[in-house]
Design a protein around this motif. Structure first.
Motif, PDB file in Angstrom:
ATOM      1  N   LEU A  55       0.850  -1.165   0.000  1.00  0.00           N
ATOM      2  CA  LEU A  55       0.000   0.000   0.000  1.00  0.00           C
ATOM      3  C   LEU A  55       0.895   1.228   0.000  1.00  0.00           C
ATOM      4  CD1 LEU A  55      -2.675   1.577   0.456  1.00  0.00           C
ATOM      5  CD2 LEU A  55      -2.341   1.208   2.909  1.00  0.00           C
ATOM      6  N   TYR A  56       0.600   2.163  -0.906  1.00  0.00           N
ATOM      7  CA  TYR A  56       1.444   3.347  -1.075  1.00  0.00           C
ATOM      8  C   TYR A  56       0.604   4.557  -0.670  1.00  0.00           C
ATOM      9  CZ  TYR A  56       4.748   6.480  -3.501  1.00  0.00           C
ATOM     10  OH  TYR A  56       5.662   7.460  -3.820  1.00  0.00           O
ATOM     11  N   LEU A  57       0.667   4.916   0.586  1.00  0.00           N
ATOM     12  CA  LEU A  57      -0.248   5.893   1.188  1.00  0.00           C
ATOM     13  C   LEU A  57       0.310   7.304   1.158  1.00  0.00           C
ATOM     14  CD1 LEU A  57      -2.855   6.429   2.904  1.00  0.00           C
ATOM     15  CD2 LEU A  57      -1.414   6.041   4.924  1.00  0.00           C
ATOM     16  N   TYR A  58      -0.532   8.220   0.689  1.00  0.00           N
ATOM     17  CA  TYR A  58      -0.291   9.651   0.877  1.00  0.00           C
ATOM     18  C   TYR A  58      -1.361  10.160   1.832  1.00  0.00           C
ATOM     19  CZ  TYR A  58       3.266  11.034  -2.574  1.00  0.00           C
ATOM     20  OH  TYR A  58       4.439  11.237  -3.265  1.00  0.00           O
ATOM     21  N   ALA A  59      -0.960  10.785   2.922  1.00  0.00           N
ATOM     22  CA  ALA A  59      -1.886  11.402   3.870  1.00  0.00           C
ATOM     23  C   ALA A  59      -1.148  12.556   4.537  1.00  0.00           C
ATOM     24  CB  ALA A  59      -2.390  10.388   4.893  1.00  0.00           C
ATOM     25  N   ALA A  60      -1.852  13.280   5.393  1.00  0.00           N
ATOM     26  CA  ALA A  60      -1.356  14.538   5.955  1.00  0.00           C
ATOM     27  C   ALA A  60       0.107  14.466   6.402  1.00  0.00           C
ATOM     28  CB  ALA A  60      -2.235  14.941   7.123  1.00  0.00           C
ATOM     29  N   LYS A  61       0.966  15.090   5.641  1.00  0.00           N
ATOM     30  CA  LYS A  61       2.406  15.049   5.932  1.00  0.00           C
ATOM     31  C   LYS A  61       2.721  15.654   7.292  1.00  0.00           C
ATOM     32  CE  LYS A  61       6.858  16.713   4.166  1.00  0.00           C
ATOM     33  NZ  LYS A  61       7.541  17.425   3.063  1.00  0.00           N
ATOM     34  N   SER A  62       2.009  16.708   7.667  1.00  0.00           N
ATOM     35  CA  SER A  62       2.307  17.373   8.934  1.00  0.00           C
ATOM     36  C   SER A  62       1.958  16.506  10.135  1.00  0.00           C
ATOM     37  CB  SER A  62       1.549  18.702   9.020  1.00  0.00           C
ATOM     38  OG  SER A  62       0.140  18.489   8.974  1.00  0.00           O
ATOM     39  N   VAL A  63       1.098  15.506   9.942  1.00  0.00           N
ATOM     40  CA  VAL A  63       0.746  14.586  11.023  1.00  0.00           C
ATOM     41  C   VAL A  63       1.764  13.458  11.122  1.00  0.00           C
ATOM     42  CG1 VAL A  63      -0.979  12.929  11.844  1.00  0.00           C
ATOM     43  CG2 VAL A  63      -1.708  15.132  10.877  1.00  0.00           C
ATOM     44  N   TYR A  64       2.121  12.878   9.990  1.00  0.00           N
ATOM     45  CA  TYR A  64       3.022  11.724   9.990  1.00  0.00           C
ATOM     46  C   TYR A  64       4.491  12.129  10.089  1.00  0.00           C
ATOM     47  CZ  TYR A  64      -0.990   8.853   8.840  1.00  0.00           C
ATOM     48  OH  TYR A  64      -2.199   8.209   8.882  1.00  0.00           O
ATOM     49  N   PHE A  65       4.800  13.331   9.657  1.00  0.00           N
ATOM     50  CA  PHE A  65       6.184  13.817   9.696  1.00  0.00           C
ATOM     51  C   PHE A  65       6.204  15.233  10.283  1.00  0.00           C
ATOM     52  CE2 PHE A  65       5.730  10.907   6.096  1.00  0.00           C
ATOM     53  CZ  PHE A  65       6.703   9.963   6.393  1.00  0.00           C
ATOM     54  N   PRO A  66       5.876  15.357  11.564  1.00  0.00           N
ATOM     55  CA  PRO A  66       5.723  16.695  12.152  1.00  0.00           C
ATOM     56  C   PRO A  66       7.009  17.516  12.187  1.00  0.00           C
ATOM     57  CG  PRO A  66       5.696  14.992  13.849  1.00  0.00           C
ATOM     58  CD  PRO A  66       5.620  14.283  12.541  1.00  0.00           C
ATOM     59  N   LYS A  67       8.160  16.877  12.115  1.00  0.00           N
ATOM     60  CA  LYS A  67       9.420  17.607  12.163  1.00  0.00           C
ATOM     61  C   LYS A  67       9.899  18.058  10.792  1.00  0.00           C
ATOM     62  CE  LYS A  67      11.018  15.281  16.374  1.00  0.00           C
ATOM     63  NZ  LYS A  67      12.113  14.487  16.995  1.00  0.00           N
ATOM     64  N   GLU A  68       9.193  17.634   9.760  1.00  0.00           N
ATOM     65  CA  GLU A  68       9.583  18.031   8.410  1.00  0.00           C
ATOM     66  C   GLU A  68       9.112  19.452   8.116  1.00  0.00           C
ATOM     67  OE1 GLU A  68      11.274  16.418   5.802  1.00  0.00           O
ATOM     68  OE2 GLU A  68      11.904  15.133   7.453  1.00  0.00           O
ATOM     69  N   PRO A  69       9.937  20.272   7.479  1.00  0.00           N
ATOM     70  CA  PRO A  69       9.501  21.618   7.119  1.00  0.00           C
ATOM     71  C   PRO A  69       8.445  21.567   6.030  1.00  0.00           C
ATOM     72  CG  PRO A  69      11.630  21.140   6.129  1.00  0.00           C
ATOM     73  CD  PRO A  69      11.326  19.997   7.058  1.00  0.00           C
ATOM     74  N   PRO A  70       7.571  22.573   5.979  1.00  0.00           N
ATOM     75  CA  PRO A  70       6.555  22.609   4.913  1.00  0.00           C
ATOM     76  C   PRO A  70       7.215  22.618   3.542  1.00  0.00           C
ATOM     77  CG  PRO A  70       6.100  24.247   6.600  1.00  0.00           C
ATOM     78  CD  PRO A  70       7.481  23.713   6.877  1.00  0.00           C
ATOM     79  N   ASN A  71       6.557  22.011   2.577  1.00  0.00           N
ATOM     80  CA  ASN A  71       7.085  21.987   1.218  1.00  0.00           C
ATOM     81  C   ASN A  71       7.064  23.379   0.599  1.00  0.00           C
ATOM     82  OD1 ASN A  71       7.426  19.275   1.450  1.00  0.00           O
ATOM     83  ND2 ASN A  71       5.721  18.707   0.119  1.00  0.00           N
ATOM     84  N   SER A  72       8.074  23.675  -0.163  1.00  0.00           N
ATOM     85  CA  SER A  72       8.145  24.967  -0.843  1.00  0.00           C
ATOM     86  C   SER A  72       7.303  24.933  -2.104  1.00  0.00           C
ATOM     87  CB  SER A  72       9.599  25.287  -1.200  1.00  0.00           C
ATOM     88  OG  SER A  72       9.655  26.407  -2.056  1.00  0.00           O
TER      89      SER A  72
END
Length: 418
Positions: free
Chosen positions: A208-225
């Motif tokens: 399964l190749y899931l895309y879901a809320a990045k800010s929830v699953y990767f909270p330390k990642e900076p927002p995408n430019s």
């Protein structure tokens, strides 16, 4: 008189021969301008929402006729789109037939094929097999009980299919992709949407190749430019709602992520029972920590903060070439509220569960029936299939195809077609 009787007898004999010949020759199927379609609303128990369901169990003679049956956002064009329609080359009993011979006689069942030209992959200049379909109306998800989506289809990797390193397969797309880099594919942030595409990997391994809320699953990642390179050749870009082609500079190999072993991760045993996986060191900040993810023995999860989450790769989740597979996804969208962790998803291969994931956040702000008539309430079939990965070592060495039939979608987790 004798001569007249002989003539009558000869006429009767000729008639009988014509009847026998007619019976021996199978009647061809009508060349349907539209396939058999079931788009209906089923009765529901008192106090619950109506159940909407859709299916397509046979195909017309040309992909140009699929716009209405599949509810496509864009029509498919013969000779330009990477699809065709042919007789089923493998019967339900698994008997293989010569495709050229079948095409010369009346077909018994037509299937859709996605086509992959030799040396094609995600960033090649070849057309890619992609479309977005909206088979269920927005009303299907307008009630308080309408948090469920069931997607089902059958797929056939051509006999002797060369897997290479992997490629993408269809899934569910829901929510809004409006905004800067807000898509649910191609490195998008998926802040207000989710997608549940599948992948095949080397040797036929599935995931399964899931895309879901990045800010929830990767909270330390900076927002995408928003300063992204324009790449109209990428098949991912067609899903940007404004067609701005805001795609990444490249789609990296999906193995560039970090292996995520959650403390609550389970493995599927005999008869779908579960047992705690052998203890392994949990990676700090694993994107699936706190979620109950059940996968088959030997499978693994990969967290990639830029390009999706791979769940249940390998193990018992394995495709075979030359045989029809049934793929079913069951999704329960999480409740309204900020990152409420009560979403659920299960993936079945040939009616056997290969992935179960609980406590999921699919939509960052959850399911809101009040927004069912907006983009947030639209559920789509996201057909996106190509070899890749973004490097040439994913490319198929020869021209290949995958067959498709029996697409179904419902607003109920139950099998409403039985």
């Amino acid at each position: 008189m004798h001569h007249f009787s002989a003539l009558v007898a000869q006429a009767i004999l000729c008639s009988l021969l014509l009847v026998i010949t007619a019976l021996a020759r199978p009647a061809p199927l009508p060349l349907l301008s539209t396939p058999k379609i079931d788009i209906s609303v089923a009765a529901a128990p008192s106090g619950k929402s109506k159940i909407y369901h859709w299916e397509i169990d046979n195909f017309p003679t040309s992909i140009a006729q699929l716009t209405k049956p599949l509810h496509l956002l864009k029509p498919l064009q013969p000779g330009k789109s990477a699809f065709d329609i042919v007789p089923d080359p493998v019967t339900n009993k698994g008997q293989k037939h010569n495709l050229n011979r079948l095409q010369k006689r009346a077909p018994t069942e037509r299937i859709l094929r996605s086509l992959y030209p030799a040396h094609s992959y995600s960033h090649s200049k070849d057309p890619h097999a992609s479309f977005v379909s909206t088979p269920l109306t927005k009303q299907a998800f307008g009630g308080p009980q309408s948090r469920y989506v069931r997607l089902e289809y059958q797929m056939l990797f051509q006999p002797g299919f060369k897997w290479v390193k992997g490629g993408k397969l269809p899934g569910i797309l829901s929510g809004s992709e409006q905004g800067c880099n807000a898509g649910c594919s191609g490195g998008g942030s998926a802040e207000n949407c989710f997608s549940t595409r599948m992948m095949w990997r080397a040797n036929g391994e599935g995931e399964l190749y899931l895309y879901a809320a990045k800010s929830v699953y990767f909270p330390k990642e900076p927002p995408n430019s928003c300063k992204r390179s324009v790449d109209p050749k990428s098949p991912e870009s067609i899903f940007d709602i404004h067609e701005q082609w805001l795609n990444a500079d490249r789609i990296p190999g999906d193995d560039e992520g970090v292996e995520a072993i959650s403390d609550s991760e389970l493995v599927l045993g005999a008869n779908n029972s579960t047992s705690v996986i052998a203890k392994r060191a949990s990676m700090s900040g694993s994107c699936l920590n706190g979620m109950k993810v059940t996968i088959s023995p030997g499978a693994k999860n990969i967290c990639n903060p830029s390009y999706g989450i791979s769940i249940g790769r390998g193990g018992a989740f394995k495709f075979k070439s030359g045989t029809w597979h049934n793929v079913t996804q069951l999704v329960k969208i999480n409740s309204k509220g900020k990152a409420v962790r009560d979403g659920y998803m299960a993936v079945y291969l040939d009616n056997k569960v290969v992935i179960r994931a609980e406590n999921l956040v699919l939509l960052k702000n959850g399911y809101d029936p009040a927004k069912s008539q907006t983009d947030m309430g639209q559920v789509k079939l996201m057909f996106s299939s190509f070899f890749g990965g973004g490097s040439a070592d994913y490319a198929t060495p020869v021209a290949q195809w995958i067959g498709w039939k029996d697409f179904k979608m419902s607003s109920s987790p139950s099998n409403v077609w039985e």
